[in-house]
Design a protein around this motif. Structure first.
Motif, mmCIF file in Angstrom:
data_model
loop_
_atom_site.group_PDB
_atom_site.id
_atom_site.type_symbol
_atom_site.label_atom_id
_atom_site.label_comp_id
_atom_site.label_asym_id
_atom_site.label_seq_id
_atom_site.Cartn_x
_atom_site.Cartn_y
_atom_site.Cartn_z
ATOM 1 N N TYR A 465 13.328 -2.321 79.489
ATOM 2 C CA TYR A 465 13.550 -0.973 79.716
ATOM 3 C C TYR A 465 13.772 -0.527 81.060
ATOM 4 C CZ TYR A 465 13.016 0.645 74.871
ATOM 5 O OH TYR A 465 12.792 0.708 73.513
ATOM 6 N N GLN A 466 12.898 -1.157 81.883
ATOM 7 C CA GLN A 466 12.978 -1.189 83.583
ATOM 8 C C GLN A 466 12.725 0.576 83.925
ATOM 9 O OE1 GLN A 466 16.626 -2.717 85.109
ATOM 10 N NE2 GLN A 466 16.111 -4.662 84.369
ATOM 11 N N ASP A 467 11.703 0.973 83.280
ATOM 12 C CA ASP A 467 11.394 2.492 83.450
ATOM 13 C C ASP A 467 9.906 2.567 84.058
ATOM 14 O OD1 ASP A 467 10.190 1.786 81.263
ATOM 15 O OD2 ASP A 467 10.532 3.493 79.988
ATOM 16 N N ASP A 468 9.453 1.400 84.901
ATOM 17 C CA ASP A 468 8.112 1.329 85.478
ATOM 18 C C ASP A 468 6.999 1.809 84.264
ATOM 19 O OD1 ASP A 468 6.334 1.339 87.306
ATOM 20 O OD2 ASP A 468 6.510 3.476 88.045
ATOM 21 N N ALA A 469 7.090 1.117 83.104
ATOM 22 C CA ALA A 469 5.972 1.140 82.241
ATOM 23 C C ALA A 469 4.728 0.256 82.754
ATOM 24 C CB ALA A 469 6.645 0.463 80.970
ATOM 25 N N ARG A 470 3.533 0.978 82.633
ATOM 26 C CA ARG A 470 2.209 0.290 83.132
ATOM 27 C C ARG A 470 1.324 0.242 81.990
ATOM 28 N NH1 ARG A 470 0.154 3.662 88.143
ATOM 29 N NH2 ARG A 470 0.814 5.295 86.591
ATOM 30 N N ILE A 471 1.412 1.158 81.076
ATOM 31 C CA ILE A 471 0.248 0.796 80.112
ATOM 32 C C ILE A 471 0.139 -0.297 79.161
ATOM 33 C CG2 ILE A 471 -0.750 2.180 78.161
ATOM 34 C CD1 ILE A 471 0.397 4.696 79.123
ATOM 35 N N VAL A 472 1.379 -0.924 78.997
ATOM 36 C CA VAL A 472 1.736 -2.007 77.938
ATOM 37 C C VAL A 472 0.885 -3.418 78.861
ATOM 38 C CG1 VAL A 472 3.699 -2.487 79.073
ATOM 39 C CG2 VAL A 472 3.261 -3.221 76.555
ATOM 40 N N PHE A 473 0.764 -3.325 80.007
ATOM 41 C CA PHE A 473 0.222 -4.236 80.768
ATOM 42 C C PHE A 473 -1.144 -4.026 81.001
ATOM 43 C CE2 PHE A 473 4.725 -4.194 82.039
ATOM 44 C CZ PHE A 473 5.251 -5.356 81.676
ATOM 45 N N LEU A 474 -1.973 -2.848 80.692
ATOM 46 C CA LEU A 474 -3.275 -2.705 80.587
ATOM 47 C C LEU A 474 -3.835 -3.101 79.391
ATOM 48 C CD1 LEU A 474 -3.252 0.361 82.715
ATOM 49 C CD2 LEU A 474 -3.745 -1.682 83.634
ATOM 50 N N VAL A 475 -3.024 -3.089 78.222
ATOM 51 C CA VAL A 475 -3.650 -3.256 77.030
ATOM 52 C C VAL A 475 -3.870 -4.643 76.845
ATOM 53 C CG1 VAL A 475 -3.081 -3.042 74.560
ATOM 54 C CG2 VAL A 475 -2.679 -1.194 75.969
ATOM 55 N N GLN A 512 10.262 8.082 75.917
ATOM 56 C CA GLN A 512 9.086 8.096 76.926
ATOM 57 C C GLN A 512 8.531 6.514 76.664
ATOM 58 O OE1 GLN A 512 6.103 10.785 74.936
ATOM 59 N NE2 GLN A 512 7.864 12.293 74.695
ATOM 60 N N GLU A 513 7.687 6.440 77.625
ATOM 61 C CA GLU A 513 6.784 5.147 77.946
ATOM 62 C C GLU A 513 6.099 4.811 76.832
ATOM 63 O OE1 GLU A 513 3.533 3.148 81.052
ATOM 64 O OE2 GLU A 513 4.364 5.384 81.468
ATOM 65 N N TRP A 514 5.886 3.269 76.575
ATOM 66 C CA TRP A 514 5.181 2.807 75.438
ATOM 67 C C TRP A 514 3.736 3.234 75.731
ATOM 68 C CZ3 TRP A 514 1.095 -0.107 74.619
ATOM 69 C CH2 TRP A 514 0.722 -0.401 73.183
ATOM 70 N N SER A 515 2.693 3.643 74.515
ATOM 71 C CA SER A 515 1.390 3.723 74.875
ATOM 72 C C SER A 515 0.922 3.598 73.457
ATOM 73 C CB SER A 515 1.311 5.146 75.534
ATOM 74 O OG SER A 515 1.632 6.118 74.672
ATOM 75 N N PRO A 516 -0.188 3.395 73.375
ATOM 76 C CA PRO A 516 -0.954 3.380 71.828
ATOM 77 C C PRO A 516 -0.791 4.621 71.095
ATOM 78 C CG PRO A 516 -2.561 2.620 73.598
ATOM 79 C CD PRO A 516 -1.424 3.238 74.200
ATOM 80 N N TRP A 517 -0.535 5.973 71.935
ATOM 81 C CA TRP A 517 -0.116 7.142 71.359
ATOM 82 C C TRP A 517 1.241 7.497 71.167
ATOM 83 C CZ3 TRP A 517 -3.377 6.319 75.304
ATOM 84 C CH2 TRP A 517 -2.907 6.779 76.627
ATOM 85 N N ASN A 518 2.169 6.484 71.412
ATOM 86 C CA ASN A 518 3.458 6.603 71.103
ATOM 87 C C ASN A 518 4.175 5.032 70.952
ATOM 88 O OD1 ASN A 518 6.206 7.397 71.228
ATOM 89 N ND2 ASN A 518 6.445 6.791 73.547
#
Length: 579
Positions: A465-475, A512-518
């Motif tokens: 996606y190249q949209d500065d996603a960060r949460i997926v790399f913290l999970v 929206q950015e990927w997250s456990p609530w999205n």
């Protein structure tokens, strides 16, 4: 009349009309006129005659040969009227839009007819006899035209319907072929996965392979225990459980033997990989994109020691080659005087002496392993191999060990921080990797391969996606496992498919950015169709959307315990409000 005299008379008549009481006129001279009014009084009027400089072109007329006077046609007697100049060039409309076309009226082939008459015979063999048909009115004519149009329409509609049906049949055939190919592809992929998993169980080499073995062993033990509890009771049940325990013990011992052999191979491969990293030349990318390599003296030294270690660790080589390798090794280590090099030299001399006495190779195996181990220890010393200092886990300076050393309460060992798995929601240092591995093999016997694959696919798709996603790399893997097992129930949200090899996690709202609530857990085909949707409210029903939102709330409540995640809640809320 001459042209000039005629123009003078016309002018005289016009002036007479303009004066009061003029009845007759008399020409007195060429430059003036005498006018007579009603009371027999005369009045002289001066008339100025202008001589025109315009010479009219001769457009038709005749000329008197005797007098030489030219007489023009009546249409050319008036002077052309001058149009006022407008300052722009004006073109005539007729000359701009005129379209000339030449068309011949003569027939292409002039023919003539000849009738039969007395003395002339004309053949009638090629003549056609035309007889008048039945007379019909205009209404009958239009009715015939309408019937003909209806016939044409019926034939055209039949042809169009035939083409449409053939097109639909072709699309159906292509669709059925595609579905059959997709079914075969999925079946083949599943068979390949099962065959690969079976191959990994038969020839385990990595930690994940042994986790699969222990997981299969646990499933087998549970099935056997359930069967014994259902079919047997009393002493027979206890005896069957004891036999099951004995069989399980033998299987664990067999897995342990395979593990020892795999550890040896993996250790040798790890050593060669470590030495190969030390011997790799330095690389950097130039401005034109080309890779530049450079060998330093330290790199050349590391490469020399790598080739020497490979030669020493090889088995089944001729005795003469083995002796040459040992002599080269002896000369290499003898350059540095220390206790380690003296011991290596003594072992080399001992092996050479035993080989000269023709001792069997099986009896020399332990001695050769000691030489390899000591030479590896020699290679890992930065004094003898300066390039190895960059890749050692234990730093040469012992004082640096006190910074990142933690105590494992399970095995009671002091280990570096890299040996501890630290979850994002953990507040203290727990057990080390080895203790967690032993606990999993002894109790739970779970396989995390499927969850690791799901997490890798998720991170790869988010990176695209190249949209500065960060949460997926913290999970981490354990968090994803909790979500799949406890929140999503290990099945697809649409088809309830429970094959974890075919399940993937994608964004619920792709804006929206990927997250456990999205997120939503779907199969691969369902995920591709879900990401093509533009409006989720129109694609899914309200009860389904409500269920997904409920799972998102549960995930948000779980991840609220992680301090790193709480700072990202506001960011996701801002993205939702902006969209």
């Amino acid at each position: 009349m001459q042209l000039s005299s005629l123009r003078c008379c016309v002018l005289d008549f016009y002036l007479a009309k303009q004066l009061n009481g003029i009845t007759t006129c008399q020409v007195s001279s060429l430059s003036g006129y005498t006018w007579v009014n009603g009371s027999d009084s005369f009045r002289n009027v001066a008339v100025k005659i202008e001589r025109s400089t315009f010479r009219k072109p001769f457009l038709g007329g005749f000329k008197n040969k005797v007098t030489g006077v030219e007489y023009h046609n009546a249409g050319s007697q008036t002077v052309p009227k001058k149009r006022p100049e407008k300052g722009t060039t004006v073109f005539c409309r007729e000359t701009q839009t005129v379209l000339e076309r030449n068309r011949y009226q003569q027939t292409t082939n002039p023919t003539s007819t000849q009738m039969t008459k007395r003395g002339v015979y004309v053949s009638n063999m090629t003549d056609k006899l035309i007889t008048p048909g039945k007379y019909f009115t205009a209404e009958e004519y239009h009715k015939r035209r309408l019937d003909a149009v209806i016939v044409l329409q019926k034939n055209f509609r039949r042809w169009y319907a035939t083409k449409l049906v053939e097109n639909l049949k072709e699309k159906k055939r292509l669709r059925l072929e595609w579905e059959a190919q997709e079914e075969l592809r999925k079946k083949k992929e599943k068979e390949d996965k099962l065959r690969m998993e079976q191959e990994r169980k038969l020839n385990p080499k990595t930690k994940e392979d042994f986790d699969l073995l222990y997981h299969a062993l646990e499933l087998w033990r549970q099935e056997e225990t359930e069967r014994i509890n259902k079919t047997l009771t009393g002493a027979e049940r206890k005896a069957a459980l004891c036999g099951l325990l004995e069989e399980e013990t033998q299987l664990i011992a067999s897995i342990g033997r395979h593990k020892l052999n795999a550890d040896k191979d993996n250790q040798h491969k790890a050593i060669l990989h470590f030495l190969d990293k030390c011997a790799q030349p330095k690389r950097w990318k130039a401005f034109d994109g080309k890779i530049t390599e450079m060998d330093t003296p330290y790199k050349l030294r590391a490469r020399e020691l790598l080739e020497l270690y490979r030669s020493i660790s090889m088995n089944d080589i001729p005795i003469d080659e083995r002796r040459d390798v040992l002599l080269v090794l002896r000369g290499t280590v003898k350059e540095h005087e220390c206790k380690l090099t003296e011991e290596i030299v003594q072992l080399i001399d001992r092996e050479v002496d035993l080989m000269s006495r023709e001792v069997k190779e099986c009896n020399l195996e332990g001695l050769r392993k000691r030489i390899c181990a000591l030479f590896l220890q020699f290679i890992k010393i930065p004094k003898f191999n300066p390039e190895v200092a960059k890749f050692l886990k234990v730093p040469p300076d012992p004082m640096k060990l006190y910074k990142n050393i933690h105590f494992c309460r399970s095995c009671e060992n002091y280990l570096p921080a890299s040996e501890f798995p630290i979850p994002a929601n953990s507040r203290t240092i727990g057990r080390c990797h080895l203790c967690c591995k032993l606990d999993n093999e002894a109790r739970q016997r779970e396989s995390f391969l499927k969850y690791r694959l799901i997490l890798e696919n998720l991170r790869k798709s988010e990176a695209d996606y190249q949209d500065d996603a960060r949460i997926v790399f913290l999970v981490q893997q354990q968090h994803l496992q909790y979500m799949i097992e406890n929140i999503w129930g290990c099945q697809s949200a649409l088809s309830a498919c429970s094959d974890l090899y075919d399940l993937v996690m994608v964004r619920w709202d792709k804006q929206q950015e990927w997250s456990p609530w999205n997120t939503i857990l779907l199969t691969k085909d369902e995920a591709d169709a879900h990401l093509k949707l533009d409006n989720l409210q129109e694609a899914y029903e309200a009860p389904f959307i409500h269920g997904i939102k409920h799972k998102h709330i549960r995930a948000k409540k779980y991840f609220a315990q992680i301090p790193v995640m709480t700072s990202l809640f506001h960011r996701s809320d801002k993205q939702a409000n902006a969209s």
